[in-house]
Design a protein around this motif. Structure first.
Motif, PDB file in Angstrom:
ATOM      1  N   ALA A   1       0.836  -1.209   0.000  1.00 19.89           N
ATOM      2  CA  ALA A   1       0.000   0.000   0.000  1.00 19.89           C
ATOM      3  C   ALA A   1       0.867   1.253   0.000  1.00 19.89           C
ATOM      4  O   ALA A   1       0.559   2.241  -0.685  1.00 19.89           O
ATOM      5  CB  ALA A   1      -0.923  -0.009   1.219  1.00 19.89           C
ATOM      6  N   LYS A   2       1.963   1.192   0.744  1.00 21.91           N
ATOM      7  CA  LYS A   2       2.779   2.401   0.922  1.00 21.91           C
ATOM      8  C   LYS A   2       3.427   2.889  -0.377  1.00 21.91           C
ATOM      9  O   LYS A   2       3.799   4.049  -0.481  1.00 21.91           O
ATOM     10  CB  LYS A   2       3.859   2.164   1.986  1.00 21.91           C
ATOM     11  N   THR A   3       3.552   2.000  -1.368  1.00 24.87           N
ATOM     12  CA  THR A   3       4.152   2.453  -2.625  1.00 24.87           C
ATOM     13  C   THR A   3       3.148   3.206  -3.505  1.00 24.87           C
ATOM     14  O   THR A   3       3.551   3.945  -4.392  1.00 24.87           O
ATOM     15  CB  THR A   3       4.747   1.271  -3.442  1.00 24.87           C
ATOM     16  N   ARG A   4       1.862   3.041  -3.257  1.00 24.57           N
ATOM     17  CA  ARG A   4       0.864   3.676  -4.135  1.00 24.57           C
ATOM     18  C   ARG A   4      -0.122   4.589  -3.424  1.00 24.57           C
ATOM     19  O   ARG A   4      -0.892   5.305  -4.056  1.00 24.57           O
ATOM     20  CB  ARG A   4       0.065   2.587  -4.884  1.00 24.57           C
ATOM     21  N   ILE A   5      -0.153   4.506  -2.082  1.00 26.48           N
ATOM     22  CA  ILE A   5      -1.062   5.353  -1.298  1.00 26.48           C
ATOM     23  C   ILE A   5      -0.185   6.039  -0.249  1.00 26.48           C
ATOM     24  O   ILE A   5       0.579   5.351   0.429  1.00 26.48           O
ATOM     25  CB  ILE A   5      -2.151   4.493  -0.594  1.00 26.48           C
ATOM     26  N   PRO A   6      -0.244   7.357  -0.129  1.00 27.09           N
ATOM     27  CA  PRO A   6       0.665   8.025   0.831  1.00 27.09           C
ATOM     28  C   PRO A   6       0.535   7.443   2.236  1.00 27.09           C
ATOM     29  O   PRO A   6      -0.555   7.423   2.815  1.00 27.09           O
ATOM     30  CB  PRO A   6       0.204   9.487   0.800  1.00 27.09           C
ATOM     31  N   GLY A   7       1.633   6.923   2.736  1.00 24.33           N
ATOM     32  CA  GLY A   7       1.609   6.316   4.068  1.00 24.33           C
ATOM     33  C   GLY A   7       0.830   5.016   4.115  1.00 24.33           C
ATOM     34  O   GLY A   7       0.639   4.441   5.190  1.00 24.33           O
ATOM     35  N   GLY A   8       0.374   4.560   2.953  1.00 18.41           N
ATOM     36  CA  GLY A   8      -0.363   3.298   2.897  1.00 18.41           C
ATOM     37  C   GLY A   8      -1.804   3.388   3.349  1.00 18.41           C
ATOM     38  O   GLY A   8      -2.495   2.375   3.444  1.00 18.41           O
ATOM     39  N   VAL A   9      -2.275   4.607   3.628  1.00 12.35           N
ATOM     40  CA  VAL A   9      -3.625   4.754   4.209  1.00 12.35           C
ATOM     41  C   VAL A   9      -4.395   5.893   3.537  1.00 12.35           C
ATOM     42  O   VAL A   9      -3.799   6.835   3.026  1.00 12.35           O
ATOM     43  CB  VAL A   9      -3.556   5.069   5.727  1.00 12.35           C
ATOM     44  N   ASN A  10      -5.706   5.815   3.608  1.00  5.36           N
ATOM     45  CA  ASN A  10      -6.543   6.890   3.097  1.00  5.36           C
ATOM     46  C   ASN A  10      -7.070   7.813   4.192  1.00  5.36           C
ATOM     47  O   ASN A  10      -7.889   8.702   3.927  1.00  5.36           O
ATOM     48  CB  ASN A  10      -7.674   6.316   2.252  1.00  5.36           C
ATOM     49  N   SER A  11      -6.619   7.606   5.419  1.00  8.58           N
ATOM     50  CA  SER A  11      -6.877   8.539   6.515  1.00  8.58           C
ATOM     51  C   SER A  11      -5.766   8.282   7.533  1.00  8.58           C
ATOM     52  O   SER A  11      -5.514   7.120   7.891  1.00  8.58           O
ATOM     53  CB  SER A  11      -8.268   8.275   7.110  1.00  8.58           C
ATOM     54  N   PRO A  12      -5.045   9.341   7.951  1.00  9.95           N
ATOM     55  CA  PRO A  12      -3.751   9.144   8.623  1.00  9.95           C
ATOM     56  C   PRO A  12      -3.768   8.249   9.862  1.00  9.95           C
ATOM     57  O   PRO A  12      -2.838   7.478  10.081  1.00  9.95           O
ATOM     58  CB  PRO A  12      -3.333  10.570   8.995  1.00  9.95           C
ATOM     59  N   VAL A  13      -4.803   8.344  10.688  1.00 10.15           N
ATOM     60  CA  VAL A  13      -4.760   7.635  11.970  1.00 10.15           C
ATOM     61  C   VAL A  13      -4.767   6.114  11.779  1.00 10.15           C
ATOM     62  O   VAL A  13      -4.365   5.364  12.641  1.00 10.15           O
ATOM     63  CB  VAL A  13      -5.907   8.135  12.890  1.00 10.15           C
ATOM     64  N   ARG A  14      -5.174   5.668  10.595  1.00  2.44           N
ATOM     65  CA  ARG A  14      -5.196   4.222  10.312  1.00  2.44           C
ATOM     66  C   ARG A  14      -3.798   3.623  10.227  1.00  2.44           C
ATOM     67  O   ARG A  14      -3.642   2.401  10.237  1.00  2.44           O
ATOM     68  CB  ARG A  14      -5.921   3.948   8.995  1.00  2.44           C
ATOM     69  N   ALA A  15      -2.773   4.469  10.128  1.00  3.65           N
ATOM     70  CA  ALA A  15      -1.400   3.956  10.019  1.00  3.65           C
ATOM     71  C   ALA A  15      -0.858   3.460  11.357  1.00  3.65           C
ATOM     72  O   ALA A  15       0.218   2.875  11.410  1.00  3.65           O
ATOM     73  CB  ALA A  15      -0.490   5.018   9.441  1.00  3.65           C
ATOM     74  N   PHE A  16      -1.592   3.700  12.454  1.00  3.45           N
ATOM     75  CA  PHE A  16      -1.187   3.219  13.791  1.00  3.45           C
ATOM     76  C   PHE A  16       0.137   3.837  14.240  1.00  3.45           C
ATOM     77  O   PHE A  16       0.838   3.281  15.075  1.00  3.45           O
ATOM     78  CB  PHE A  16      -1.052   1.686  13.816  1.00  3.45           C
ATOM     79  N   LYS A  17       0.486   5.002  13.669  1.00  6.73           N
ATOM     80  CA  LYS A  17       1.767   5.629  14.006  1.00  6.73           C
ATOM     81  C   LYS A  17       1.873   5.941  15.500  1.00  6.73           C
ATOM     82  O   LYS A  17       2.935   5.848  16.088  1.00  6.73           O
ATOM     83  CB  LYS A  17       1.911   6.939  13.224  1.00  6.73           C
ATOM     84  N   ALA A  18       0.736   6.309  16.099  1.00  4.11           N
ATOM     85  CA  ALA A  18       0.759   6.746  17.495  1.00  4.11           C
ATOM     86  C   ALA A  18       0.955   5.580  18.465  1.00  4.11           C
ATOM     87  O   ALA A  18       1.227   5.801  19.642  1.00  4.11           O
ATOM     88  CB  ALA A  18      -0.540   7.491  17.831  1.00  4.11           C
ATOM     89  N   VAL A  19       0.794   4.349  17.991  1.00  5.29           N
ATOM     90  CA  VAL A  19       0.890   3.218  18.916  1.00  5.29           C
ATOM     91  C   VAL A  19       1.970   2.208  18.524  1.00  5.29           C
ATOM     92  O   VAL A  19       2.196   1.232  19.235  1.00  5.29           O
ATOM     93  CB  VAL A  19      -0.474   2.483  19.044  1.00  5.29           C
ATOM     94  N   GLY A  20       2.613   2.416  17.396  1.00  5.01           N
ATOM     95  CA  GLY A  20       3.743   1.566  17.029  1.00  5.01           C
ATOM     96  C   GLY A  20       3.401   0.155  16.568  1.00  5.01           C
ATOM     97  O   GLY A  20       4.296  -0.614  16.239  1.00  5.01           O
ATOM     98  N   ALA A  21       2.128  -0.212  16.506  1.00  6.73           N
ATOM     99  CA  ALA A  21       1.764  -1.563  16.073  1.00  6.73           C
ATOM    100  C   ALA A  21       1.613  -1.608  14.554  1.00  6.73           C
ATOM    101  O   ALA A  21       1.546  -0.571  13.899  1.00  6.73           O
ATOM    102  CB  ALA A  21       0.455  -1.990  16.741  1.00  6.73           C
ATOM    103  N   ALA A  22       1.568  -2.825  14.007  1.00 10.99           N
ATOM    104  CA  ALA A  22       1.323  -2.986  12.581  1.00 10.99           C
ATOM    105  C   ALA A  22      -0.171  -2.775  12.330  1.00 10.99           C
ATOM    106  O   ALA A  22      -0.995  -3.439  12.951  1.00 10.99           O
ATOM    107  CB  ALA A  22       1.716  -4.388  12.128  1.00 10.99           C
TER     108      ALA A  22
END
Ligand SMILES: *Cc1c(COP(=O)(O)O)cnc(C)c1O
Length: 430
Positions: free
Chosen positions: A13-34
């Motif tokens: 997903a990350k190669t074709r969708i910025p950050g691999g997500v269509n809404s930022p919080v779905r990337a789980f950046k704040a919690v470090g999980a996959a």
């Protein structure tokens, strides 16, 4: 827990969708999980592409108050889709949903449907500016009203009361028209009103804040906002995108008995399909084109699939005892979790109302954004990851709500509490 397939999909997903997500919080950046890729959902449960099952407390961030794939909502959508997906012309379900919303929310005489909460709030402030012939709006630090430019503003530091952009791409000119006050702090509102006489078109507020974690309005806060708006002739906008049909059938405005001039809606009124809406008195709403001069339009607005899902959802919510049942489930789980935290010796602040709530990892109280941001987000991250690994899907951020649905059974809640108790003990030992 195996997460290989989710990880592979995320990389792809990350190669074709910025950050691999269509809404930022779905990337789980704040919690470090996959972040998990979801294969399907039903009732209280979701399944990921690796075959793991979770009890879901996100509910698509609020819309799914009936649970996933409610059979009657699915039937309504199938019946609609068989008659075509979109007409770009009028259909009866638009009137039915508008009538239903006006019946349930007495302050709304007329309503305009759009496709997201973001569109609803953007359109509502345009209308408020046109109606009052003024430019500035007041919002509260930590309240979220979608990603419209006027709302991506943070409090200026120190001496300045003017907002500054919180995202590149938002111009200083736009930021200067958004003034930032502090939640539950009436004096911060009064200061702005005094500093910008006759310039304020509207104040927009989440009547229960649900996007800085859950923060409740203190007694009298919403009533004071109503009073100040009346005294200074600007509009009070309740952003009920979360609270509408969640706190009560009539939303936060009937729950707290405070009447806004305009209401913005979303999430639950789409039953899980993309919908937003805004409404108010006939006098204000008839400023909209084609009756009045304020332009707002949408190719897919009033979409028959989305509105059929929304109408069925509201009809099911009108059934007897729905809200007492939700309240009972919510207090059972929130009280049980609070007890678990206490027993494990982990200090938390528990904020909850009806079927939405959250635990802040901190001591004291959380009454505004400054309090919320003092939480231990590293500890939250570990907590979130452990809950996820044990099959409980919570929102991947300290600053989001936990939502109960009618689909959560006693068995789901008990299993969640059992997992939660173990996670709390594990957290403490680390
Ligand atoms: C989710 C949300 C929005 C934005 O709605 P979208 O449909 O995501 O654009 C606006 N206001 C509040 C209070 C929300 O929670």
């Amino acid at each position: 827990m195996k997460t290989d397939t989710s990880r592979l999909l995320f990389e792809r997903a990350k190669t074709r969708i910025p950050g691999g997500v269509n809404s930022p919080v779905r990337a789980f950046k704040a919690v470090g999980a996959a972040p998990r890729f979801i294969a399907g959902a039903n009732g209280s449960r979701i399944w990921d592409v690796d075959g793991n099952e979770y009890i879901d407390y996100v509910g698509s961030w609020g819309p799914l108050i009936l649970g996933h794939a409610h059979p009657e909502v699915v039937t309504a959508v199938i019946a609609a889709v068989e008659k075509g997906t979109s007409y770009g012309a009028n259909c009866e379900v638009e009137i039915q949903l508008a009538e239903k919303i006006c019946q349930l929310m007495p302050e709304i005489d007329m309503v305009r449907m759009v496709n997201s909460g973001t569109e609803a709030t953007m359109s509502a402030i345009r209308l408020a500016r046109a109606y009052t012939k003024r430019d500035k709006i007041i919002k509260f630090a930590g309240c979220y009203h979608g990603h419209g430019d006027s709302f991506l503003i943070q409090a200026g530091s120190g001496a300045t009361t003017l907002g500054i952009p919180s995202s590149p791409g938002v111009t200083e000119a736009i930021a200067g028209d958004t003034l930032i006050a502090h939640y539950n702090d009436i004096d911060s509102v009064k200061n702005l009103v005094e500093n910008f006489p006759q310039q304020i078109a509207a104040l927009i507020v989440e009547p229960v804040a649900g996007n800085m974690g859950v923060v409740l309005p203190e007694p009298g806060f919403l009533g004071s906002l109503r009073q100040i708006a009346d005294d200074h002739n600007f509009l009070l906008i309740f952003d009920e995108v979360i609270t509408g049909f969640r706190l009560a059938l009539g939303g936060a405005q009937t729950y707290y008995h405070v009447k806004p001039d305009l209401t913005t809606l979303g999430k639950i009124i789409g039953g899980g399909l993309p919908v937003g809406a805004y409404g108010g008195s006939t006098e204000i709403m008839e400023m909209l084109a084609p009756v009045g001069p304020v332009y707002q339009a949408g190719t897919l607005s009033g979409n028959p699939l989305a509105l059929s899902a929304g109408l069925k959802t509201l009809e099911l919510l009108e059934q007897k005892d729905v809200y007492p049942k939700l309240r009972e489930k919510a207090s059972y789980i929130f009280n049980g979790m609070a007890e678990n935290f206490k027993r494990a010796g982990i200090p938390v602040v528990a904020n909850a109302v009806e079927s939405m709530g959250c635990f802040f990892f901190k001591q004291g109280l959380v009454t505004n954004y400054d309090d919320a941001t003092k939480s231990d987000i590293k500890l939250f991250g570990r907590y979130h990851q452990l809950m996820l690994e044990h099959g409980v899907y919570l929102a991947p951020s300290q600053f989001e709500a936990t939502f109960l649905s009618l689909a959560h059974s006693k068995e789901d809640l008990d299993r969640t509490l059992e997992v939660h108790g173990r996670v709390c003990r594990g957290l403490k030992q680390k």
